[in-house]
Scaffold this active site. Structure first.
Site, PDB file in Angstrom:
ATOM      1  N   GLU A 127       0.759  -1.291   0.114  1.00 56.68           N
ATOM      2  CA  GLU A 127       0.061   0.126   0.187  1.00 56.68           C
ATOM      3  C   GLU A 127       0.753   1.205   0.190  1.00 56.68           C
ATOM      4  O   GLU A 127       2.205   1.054   0.150  1.00 56.68           O
ATOM      5  CB  GLU A 127      -1.091  -0.095   1.222  1.00 56.68           C
ATOM      6  CG  GLU A 127      -0.230  -0.496   2.357  1.00 56.68           C
ATOM      7  CD  GLU A 127      -1.615  -0.889   3.559  1.00 56.68           C
ATOM      8  OE1 GLU A 127      -1.608  -0.087   4.476  1.00 56.68           O
ATOM      9  OE2 GLU A 127      -1.816  -2.023   3.437  1.00 56.68           O
ATOM     10  N   LYS A 129       2.648   4.658   1.449  1.00 53.00           N
ATOM     11  CA  LYS A 129       2.809   5.307   2.713  1.00 53.00           C
ATOM     12  C   LYS A 129       2.442   6.848   2.738  1.00 53.00           C
ATOM     13  O   LYS A 129       3.008   7.594   2.145  1.00 53.00           O
ATOM     14  CB  LYS A 129       4.302   5.208   2.976  1.00 53.00           C
ATOM     15  CG  LYS A 129       4.732   5.546   4.339  1.00 53.00           C
ATOM     16  CD  LYS A 129       5.927   5.359   5.202  1.00 53.00           C
ATOM     17  CE  LYS A 129       6.255   5.501   6.532  1.00 53.00           C
ATOM     18  NZ  LYS A 129       5.838   6.923   6.872  1.00 53.00           N
ATOM     19  N   CYS A 423      21.903  43.230 -20.532  1.00 51.35           N
ATOM     20  CA  CYS A 423      22.000  41.595 -20.699  1.00 51.35           C
ATOM     21  C   CYS A 423      23.349  41.355 -19.996  1.00 51.35           C
ATOM     22  O   CYS A 423      24.664  41.772 -20.477  1.00 51.35           O
ATOM     23  CB  CYS A 423      22.154  41.449 -22.245  1.00 51.35           C
ATOM     24  SG  CYS A 423      22.656  39.718 -22.456  1.00 51.35           S
ATOM     25  N   CYS A 426      26.035  40.007 -23.123  1.00 50.91           N
ATOM     26  CA  CYS A 426      26.235  41.145 -24.561  1.00 50.91           C
ATOM     27  C   CYS A 426      26.220  42.461 -24.014  1.00 50.91           C
ATOM     28  O   CYS A 426      26.556  43.283 -24.666  1.00 50.91           O
ATOM     29  CB  CYS A 426      25.656  40.816 -25.721  1.00 50.91           C
ATOM     30  SG  CYS A 426      24.062  41.174 -25.814  1.00 50.91           S
ATOM     31  N   CYS A 447      24.008  39.000 -29.939  1.00 52.49           N
ATOM     32  CA  CYS A 447      24.149  38.762 -28.453  1.00 52.49           C
ATOM     33  C   CYS A 447      24.770  37.154 -28.681  1.00 52.49           C
ATOM     34  O   CYS A 447      24.094  36.192 -28.981  1.00 52.49           O
ATOM     35  CB  CYS A 447      22.917  38.562 -27.539  1.00 52.49           C
ATOM     36  SG  CYS A 447      23.177  37.989 -26.158  1.00 52.49           S
TER      37      CYS A 447
HETATM   38  S1  IVH Z   1       0.806   0.986   9.491  1.00 52.89           S
HETATM   39  C1  IVH Z   1       1.432  -1.231  12.437  1.00 52.89           C
HETATM   40  N1  IVH Z   1       0.183   1.885   6.751  1.00 52.89           N
HETATM   41  O1  IVH Z   1       3.682   5.775   8.743  1.00 52.89           O
HETATM   42  C2  IVH Z   1       2.224  -0.183  11.733  1.00 52.89           C
HETATM   43  N2  IVH Z   1       1.185   3.263   8.344  1.00 52.89           N
HETATM   44  O2  IVH Z   1       6.126   5.070  10.742  1.00 52.89           O
HETATM   45  C3  IVH Z   1       1.469   1.047  12.011  1.00 52.89           C
HETATM   46  N3  IVH Z   1       1.749   5.669   7.639  1.00 52.89           N
HETATM   47  O3  IVH Z   1       2.929   6.996  11.700  1.00 52.89           O
HETATM   48  C4  IVH Z   1       1.483   1.873  10.839  1.00 52.89           C
HETATM   49  N4  IVH Z   1       0.832   5.212   5.413  1.00 52.89           N
HETATM   50  O4  IVH Z   1       0.860   7.197  10.296  1.00 52.89           O
HETATM   51  C5  IVH Z   1       0.706   2.131   8.251  1.00 52.89           C
HETATM   52  N5  IVH Z   1      -0.290   2.430   4.654  1.00 52.89           N
HETATM   53  C6  IVH Z   1       0.242   2.797   5.887  1.00 52.89           C
HETATM   54  C7  IVH Z   1       1.045   3.918   6.114  1.00 52.89           C
HETATM   55  C8  IVH Z   1       1.237   4.027   7.534  1.00 52.89           C
HETATM   56  C9  IVH Z   1       1.561   6.292   6.307  1.00 52.89           C
HETATM   57  C10 IVH Z   1       2.387   6.113   8.665  1.00 52.89           C
HETATM   58  C11 IVH Z   1       1.645   5.913   9.907  1.00 52.89           C
HETATM   59  C12 IVH Z   1       2.937   6.026  11.097  1.00 52.89           C
HETATM   60  C13 IVH Z   1       4.000   5.935  10.252  1.00 52.89           C
HETATM   61  C14 IVH Z   1       5.189   4.868  10.496  1.00 52.89           C
END
Ligand code: IVH
Length: 711
Positions: A127, A129, A423, A426, A447
């Protein structure tokens, strides 16, 4: 020497002092980042400090203390809100920065699950982040009762009132769920909302935010929830707190589907992948899509999909063993603006360029960034000496996004920027072109900067295609006044080239052969090569198709043409209102700005001279121009030859051919000078290329329909 990154201490005393220093720094940055919402360093720099501390603590386990930043998550909550104890701790994620670390993660997962090398790959849910703020949302009997920030992972701030203002967070669950449910996810702001917010803030003279993450944090931590409500925050769910209830889906992928059914937004893309190859494939795909996402992400997250396996793997101090964050290089960084340099472009446009203290961003070290134009610099109030936010995303040229105005000491009188009156290359005067907000050097081809650019433009592959005539050689030729205009290229002799420093006889001969070969080109290419302002490849093609000869173009009666065009457009407005087929409009897509630039170019005696000299060298295709393109509205398609290529979206090739024949046209299988139109669909190949080469009008399915209807 003091131990620092890059020279790891090897005795325990050195390690201890480095660890103490790192912990202090990390605590300080945690405080600035999590509590004050005012980061002083970018994420990559922070992650590096953290990684260094982790590495040291792994090597010297006897130096680990309970209060180390590696033992807890982020900093303690701010004072303004009530404290909430999370029912289940809010964990953090272990980070990976390269493929090897992902392999290490998979290896540990497999070991932890007791898998053999010949067991099948582990399914992971991959997924995004999200780069926002972690929150937990408590639901009791399906109702939202409390929302909190992560805080230190055990205790967070109660921001229920603020979270309630987020429309992305359901007040009641839409499907049945356990009596007690904590939904975990991220609050963030879309990039477009962030830009909009900053524009508003600036107009009001309020604080401008550094990035969407900080804007989201600042908006969420408002003591007055009505401010939060006005900020368009989003929420994306990624998990739950407690995982004991048997009602919960037993895979992470299914859990996310279920959360969606309950009414929570879940980000995409997400996908169940197999093993290391699957994870790395997802990472590569997301890295590509990243610039097109509506919100910022700072990596992807892999989670062992089966929740039973997750439970078996458990967690270490701060992070679960079943999950990993695979981070992208940060796209934004903070650095110092050292200088604003002025570059002179091909058309004399002066472009301000930021010289920066080198900074690592978007995966490379950046020391220059574009500043666009004078207005942009004024609008952002960028001054030499400022701390600035630099962005480098994908292959896009690095940009200076904004200034950190609070870091400008009040007594620091930085002069505001203005364009030079002369410029820098030139010395000719500069003037502002009000229609474009651009300053230009009036020097033209006298130029040297403009001359160099003009020659490089002329020689590029898409123009006259002179291989080997690169920047260094052009610099030399212009600086030594051996070449004043593109026409002079054809008069260069071997002796002249060989006399240049670092020019071997063989490569000199190759360049001369390439220049010699740059002849007999189609009109459209030649027009493009001339470097007339506003005449790119497409405009050049349209002009060439209409005028069919350089003399025709040079002698164009623009006033009459534009009047005719306006007349037809007016007529078409009437016809459209009456539901009648419109007339074809000549030079579609060519506006007064372009015609003015073309007319101006041909009115310059110097340009006419250069063109005459080039024509004398035979740069243009000598075959006689074909009959001028018949205005499309002059009868039926009788006598017109069509070539069909590629797949049309909603018409088979046979159907298209039938329509054309029914209107009196002919179909041919190959493109030649006698072809009148090429109808090109998806995946059109060499025929389309040939049509472009010969300046034959190209239609898509819609264009064909319009043509048929206009008959
Ligand atoms: S799971 C069990 N999934 O990243 C682990 N965290 O360093 C709990 N975050 O503060 C986090 N996207 O807010 C998880 N798809 C995702 C995430 C995610 C962003 C953030 C989360 C946490 C930090 C972890």
């Amino acid at each position: 020497m003091a131990p620092g990154p890059g020279n790891a201490p090897d005795d325990v005393d050195q390690a201890r002092s480095r660890i103490v220093a790192l912990r202090e720094q990390i605590e300080h940055h945690n405080y600035s980042y999590y509590v004050l919402d005012a980061p002083e360093i970018d994420d990559t720099a922070f992650d590096r400090l953290f990684a260094e501390l982790q590495a040291l603590e792994t090597r010297f386990p006897e130096l680990v203390t309970e209060d180390s930043p590696t033992r807890r998550v982020g900093a303690r909550a701010d004072q303004g809100f009530a404290e909430v104890r999370h029912r289940a701790p809010m964990l953090s994620l272990a980070n990976a920065f390269d493929d090897d670390e992902v392999r290490g993660f998979d290896r540990r997962v497999r070991e932890g699950l007791g898998l053999d090398t010949d067991d099948p790959p582990v399914p992971y849910n991959a997924e995004l982040k999200y780069d926002g703020l972690a929150v937990t949302l408590s639901y009791e009997n399906g109702r939202f009762v409390r929302g909190a920030t992560r805080g230190d992972g055990e205790l967070g701030e109660d921001i229920t009132a603020n979270l309630r203002t987020l429309r992305a967070i359901p007040n009641r669950l839409r499907a049945s769920a356990p009596a007690l449910l904590d939904v975990r996810g991220e609050v963030l702001m879309y990039r477009s909302d962030f830009e909009e917010l900053n524009r508003r803030q600036q107009a009001l003279g309020d604080k401008v935010f550094v990035n969407p993450r900080n804007a989201a944090a600042g908006s969420l931590r408002q003591l007055d929830p009505s401010v939060t409500a006005a900020r368009r925050l989003r929420f994306l769910a990624y998990g739950v707190g407690e995982d004991t209830d048997s009602m919960l889906p037993q895979r992470q992928s299914a859990l996310l589907d279920w959360l969606r059914e309950l009414g929570f937004p879940v980000g995409s893309p997400r996908r169940v992948v197999e093993g290391v190859a699957g994870m790395l494939g997802f990472y590569a795909q997301v890295a590509q899509q990243r610039p097109a996402l509506s919100f910022d992400i700072d990596g992807v997250v892999y989670k062992v999909d089966a929740r039973a396996s997750q439970r078996r793997l458990g967690h270490v101090a701060r992070a679960p063993r079943y999950a990993l964050a695979h981070k992208f290089p940060a796209e934004e960084a903070i650095t110092r603006l050292l200088e604003i340099e002025i570059q002179v472009g091909r058309t004399g446009a002066l472009t301000p360029v930021a010289r920066l203290e080198p900074v690592f961003v978007g995966g490379t070290t950046v020391s220059n960034a574009t500043l666009h134009n004078e207005d942009e610099i004024r609008r952002k109030d960028i001054r030499v000496g400022d701390w600035v936010v630099v962005r480098r995303a994908g292959d896009v040229i690095p940009q200076v996004l904004r200034v950190l105005a609070d870091r400008r000491a009040p007594q620091q009188e930085l002069p505001s920027f203005s364009m030079p009156a002369n410029c820098p290359v030139c010395g000719a005067a500069t003037e502002r072109d009000e229609t474009e907000a651009v300053w230009r050097c009036v020097g033209g081809l006298s130029c040297p900067a403009q001359r160099k650019r003009a020659i490089l433009h002329f020689a590029q592959r898409r123009a006259m295609d002179i291989e080997g005539l690169g920047e260094k050689l052009v610099d030399q030729l212009v600086d030594r006044e051996l070449v004043q205009s593109p026409a002079d290229l054809y008069a260069i002799g071997l002796d002249t080239l060989v006399a240049l420093p670092r020019m071997a006889e063989k490569s000199a001969a190759n360049v001369l052969a390439a220049i010699d070969g740059a002849r007999g080109k189609p009109l459209s290419r030649f027009l493009f090569a001339l470097g007339i302002a506003h005449v790119g490849e497409e405009v050049a093609r349209i002009l060439a198709a209409h005028f069919r000869s350089i003399d025709g173009l040079a002698g164009a009666d623009w006033d009459a043409l534009l009047a005719d065009k306006a007349e037809r457009q007016k007529e078409n407005a009437k016809r459209r209102a009456a539901g009648e087929a419109p007339l074809a409009v000549p030079l579609e897509g060519i506006g007064p700005e372009i015609t003015a630039a073309v007319a101006h170019f041909f009115s310059e005696p110097r340009n006419r001279g250069i063109i005459a000299a080039l024509l004398a060298q035979g740069v243009l295709d000598a075959s006689p121009p074909t009959a001028p393109a018949a205005p499309v509205d002059d009868a039926a398609l009788a006598g017109r030859t069509f070539v069909l290529t590629g797949t049309l979206p909603d018409l088979t090739r046979d159907q298209a051919a039938e329509l054309i024949r029914a209107a009196g046209g002919q179909i041919s299988s190959s493109v030649s000078r006698r072809t009148d139109y090429v109808v090109a669909g998806e995946a059109a190949g060499s025929k389309l290329a040939k049509a472009r080469e010969l300046d034959i009008p190209i239609l898509d399915a819609e264009g064909l329909r319009a043509l048929l209807e206009s008959k």
